[in-house]
Design an enzyme around this catalytic site. Structure first.
Site, PDB file in Angstrom:
ATOM      1  N   SER A 137      35.697  62.562 -27.359  1.00  0.00           N
ATOM      2  CA  SER A 137      35.446  61.278 -28.080  1.00  0.00           C
ATOM      3  C   SER A 137      35.502  60.113 -26.971  1.00  0.00           C
ATOM      4  O   SER A 137      36.612  60.255 -26.207  1.00  0.00           O
ATOM      5  CB  SER A 137      36.821  61.016 -28.881  1.00  0.00           C
ATOM      6  OG  SER A 137      36.758  59.793 -29.677  1.00  0.00           O
ATOM      7  N   LYS A 188      31.125  62.305 -28.858  1.00  0.00           N
ATOM      8  CA  LYS A 188      31.341  61.332 -30.046  1.00  0.00           C
ATOM      9  C   LYS A 188      31.514  59.987 -29.542  1.00  0.00           C
ATOM     10  O   LYS A 188      32.295  59.780 -28.646  1.00  0.00           O
ATOM     11  CB  LYS A 188      32.611  61.915 -30.784  1.00  0.00           C
ATOM     12  CG  LYS A 188      33.219  60.603 -31.641  1.00  0.00           C
ATOM     13  CD  LYS A 188      34.420  61.319 -32.620  1.00  0.00           C
ATOM     14  CE  LYS A 188      35.772  60.318 -32.687  1.00  0.00           C
ATOM     15  NZ  LYS A 188      36.845  61.094 -33.480  1.00  0.00           N
ATOM     16  N   LYS A 198      32.959  56.137 -29.942  1.00  0.00           N
ATOM     17  CA  LYS A 198      33.353  55.252 -30.809  1.00  0.00           C
ATOM     18  C   LYS A 198      32.539  54.099 -31.099  1.00  0.00           C
ATOM     19  O   LYS A 198      31.665  53.564 -29.878  1.00  0.00           O
ATOM     20  CB  LYS A 198      34.912  54.766 -30.033  1.00  0.00           C
ATOM     21  CG  LYS A 198      35.846  55.770 -30.023  1.00  0.00           C
ATOM     22  CD  LYS A 198      36.377  55.940 -31.469  1.00  0.00           C
ATOM     23  CE  LYS A 198      37.616  56.988 -31.684  1.00  0.00           C
ATOM     24  NZ  LYS A 198      37.982  56.993 -32.714  1.00  0.00           N
ATOM     25  N   ASP A 237      31.912  57.486 -34.526  1.00  0.00           N
ATOM     26  CA  ASP A 237      33.479  57.163 -35.111  1.00  0.00           C
ATOM     27  C   ASP A 237      33.566  55.670 -35.204  1.00  0.00           C
ATOM     28  O   ASP A 237      33.985  55.078 -34.313  1.00  0.00           O
ATOM     29  CB  ASP A 237      34.443  58.005 -34.685  1.00  0.00           C
ATOM     30  CG  ASP A 237      35.952  57.892 -35.412  1.00  0.00           C
ATOM     31  OD1 ASP A 237      35.830  57.051 -36.486  1.00  0.00           O
ATOM     32  OD2 ASP A 237      36.671  58.247 -34.989  1.00  0.00           O
ATOM     33  N   GLU A 293      31.692  59.159 -38.513  1.00  0.00           N
ATOM     34  CA  GLU A 293      32.913  59.220 -38.948  1.00  0.00           C
ATOM     35  C   GLU A 293      33.602  58.236 -39.746  1.00  0.00           C
ATOM     36  O   GLU A 293      33.534  56.925 -39.061  1.00  0.00           O
ATOM     37  CB  GLU A 293      33.905  60.069 -37.908  1.00  0.00           C
ATOM     38  CG  GLU A 293      35.165  60.504 -38.085  1.00  0.00           C
ATOM     39  CD  GLU A 293      35.904  61.091 -36.900  1.00  0.00           C
ATOM     40  OE1 GLU A 293      35.052  61.239 -35.747  1.00  0.00           O
ATOM     41  OE2 GLU A 293      37.226  60.931 -36.797  1.00  0.00           O
ATOM     42  N   ASP A 339      38.085  61.001 -42.169  1.00  0.00           N
ATOM     43  CA  ASP A 339      39.056  60.961 -41.055  1.00  0.00           C
ATOM     44  C   ASP A 339      40.358  60.334 -41.973  1.00  0.00           C
ATOM     45  O   ASP A 339      40.876  61.064 -42.786  1.00  0.00           O
ATOM     46  CB  ASP A 339      38.821  60.648 -39.560  1.00  0.00           C
ATOM     47  CG  ASP A 339      40.057  60.678 -38.765  1.00  0.00           C
ATOM     48  OD1 ASP A 339      41.098  60.996 -39.216  1.00  0.00           O
ATOM     49  OD2 ASP A 339      39.994  60.236 -37.662  1.00  0.00           O
ATOM     50  N   LYS A 377      43.380  66.400 -38.998  1.00  0.00           N
ATOM     51  CA  LYS A 377      44.322  66.272 -38.062  1.00  0.00           C
ATOM     52  C   LYS A 377      45.676  66.790 -38.880  1.00  0.00           C
ATOM     53  O   LYS A 377      46.147  65.951 -39.653  1.00  0.00           O
ATOM     54  CB  LYS A 377      44.561  64.809 -37.693  1.00  0.00           C
ATOM     55  CG  LYS A 377      43.187  64.174 -37.022  1.00  0.00           C
ATOM     56  CD  LYS A 377      43.327  62.801 -36.804  1.00  0.00           C
ATOM     57  CE  LYS A 377      42.342  62.316 -35.917  1.00  0.00           C
ATOM     58  NZ  LYS A 377      41.979  60.894 -35.886  1.00  0.00           N
ATOM     59  N   GLY A 401      41.912  64.287 -32.818  1.00  0.00           N
ATOM     60  CA  GLY A 401      42.591  64.200 -31.805  1.00  0.00           C
ATOM     61  C   GLY A 401      43.443  62.910 -31.814  1.00  0.00           C
ATOM     62  O   GLY A 401      42.692  61.848 -32.396  1.00  0.00           O
TER      63      GLY A 401
END
Ligand code: OSB
Ligand code: MG
Length: 375
Positions: free
Chosen positions: A135, A161, A163, A188, A213, A238, A262, A290
């Site tokens: 990420s 991934k 952000k 995400d 995400e 998520d 998670k 994570g």
């Protein structure tokens, strides 16, 4: 298992690199660790609550408070035989799932140690290696992002991934795709968009993202369903999946086609396994998210990632991406093929470096059998 003591400690650790998301920048972590002593064994749990209530409504100090005043007194005075006994024990306390998970996961670890089996096996794991992604936070410049991606791909990671947030999205995706047309790429948003942005998000279909995400509100899956019906790219949920009931409702509604699990977000391994099973029933893949964990939480993430329906690469990456020095031995390493080997030794399979933890502890509290719930 006879639990004799539960120790809470707060440690502070600087991150090797600042991590920026749509909700803020993290430069160092304050982390609540749980240590359970029982019948000559010690087991650890990590609370994934952040420094601020920006990802979820929990935060380090609220987690500490609820653990010390409500949860740990219940656990230290109970008779438990497995981590599966924890949810019922904690049921009277609403919410505070990250605080609950730290204790419950430590009990699972303890149980695995007592039985002399790997935690992954105890959880129902079936794989001996897990696929890893990274990420990558929002960077100071697009050039810096491109360099970081090149470095992570060279290290072997199977999925990148990004952000994202309004202003750090379409242009960035286009740039990355131009350089790497075929890599597994996802984004995400951590809830940075609204349904009014549906056309803007639909245009991302051209970038062939593996998933988007949590684009919308952190507590929503109704409007995510409306969005999913307007785009081709799969939505991954998520923040909004708190338990197995949410997972079922979201999948029935069509709010997304992938779930990020998670254990901390959902209250512990028992609920994480239940969500894994619901997704499997719907033919929906899951992967392990994570929360910038130390090795203690990371080891637990590796164990849960070994379950059969964790088919997509997770945000379970090497220790050195986060810390100059981790608090477990050996550190978590990722192979050049982008995999982590699931340990087979009893418990989590990693040794906790208590001397190092001692040096970075800034607060501690111990609860012993007989200590009452503060009323
Ligand atoms: O949304 O997955 C998230 C980190 C902190 C809070 C929320 C998230 C994240 C990450 C980082 O994406 C995952 C990791 O590498 O630990
Ligand atoms: Mg996320």
């Amino acid at each position: 298992m006879k639990i004799e003591a539960i120790h809470l400690r707060e440690i502070q650790m600087p991150l090797a690199h600042p991590f920026e998301t749509s909700f803020g920048v993290t430069t160092g972590r304050r982390i609540l660790l749980i240590e359970i002593e029982a019948e000559g064994l010690t087991a650890w749990g990590e609370c994934v609550a952040g420094e601020h209530p920006y990802y979820s409504d929990e935060q380090v100090d609220t987690a500490w408070h609820i653990t010390a005043t409500e949860l740990a007194p219940r656990l230290v005075n109970a008779e438990v035989s497995s981590g599966r006994d924890c949810p019922a024990l904690f049921e009277q306390v609403r919410g505070h799932r990250m605080a609950k998970a730290a204790l419950e996961n430590a009990v699972w670890d303890l149980d695995a140690q007592q039985q002399g089996i790997a935690l992954a096996k105890l959880l129902g794991g079936t794989r001996d290696i897990i696929p890893c992604g990274v990420s990558i936070g929002i960077q100071a410049t697009p050039e810096k992002l491109m360099e970081t991606i090149a470095k992570e791909l060279a290290a072997g990671y199977q999925r990148i991934k990004l952000k994202c947030k309004p202003g750090w999205d379409s242009t960035i995706f286009a740039m990355v795709r131009e350089c790497w047309p075929n890599i597994l790429l996802s984004c995400d948003a951590n809830s940075a968009y609204r349904l009014a942005d549906a056309d803007h998000i639909a245009a991302w279909d051209q970038f062939n993202l593996l998933m988007i995400e949590q684009p919308l509100w952190h507590d929503d899956f109704y409007f995510h369903a409306r969005l999913q019906h307007r785009i081709n790219t799969k939505i991954c949920l998520d923040e909004c999946i708190r338990n197995r009931r949410d997972a079922r409702a979201a999948l029935e509604l069509g709010s997304g086609k992938i779930i990020n699990i998670k254990a901390g977000r959902v209250g512990g391994f028992t609920e994480a396994i239940a969500i894994h099973d619901v997704a499997q029933e719907f033919g929906i893949p899951v992967w392990c998210g994570g929360m910038l964990e130390t090795g203690i939480g990371r080891a637990h993430n590796i164990a849960i990632s070994s379950l059969p329906n964790f088919t997509l690469p997770g945000d379970v990456s090497a220790s050195k991406r986060y810390w100059t020095q981790d608090i477990i031995e050996p550190e978590v390493t990722v192979s050049s093929a982008g995999t982590i080997t699931v340990p087979t030794a009893p418990g989590s399979g990693f040794a906790v470096q208590s001397d190092r933890i001692e040096r970075i502890t800034v607060r501690r509290q111990t609860l012993r059998r007989g200590d009452a719930i503060i009323s």
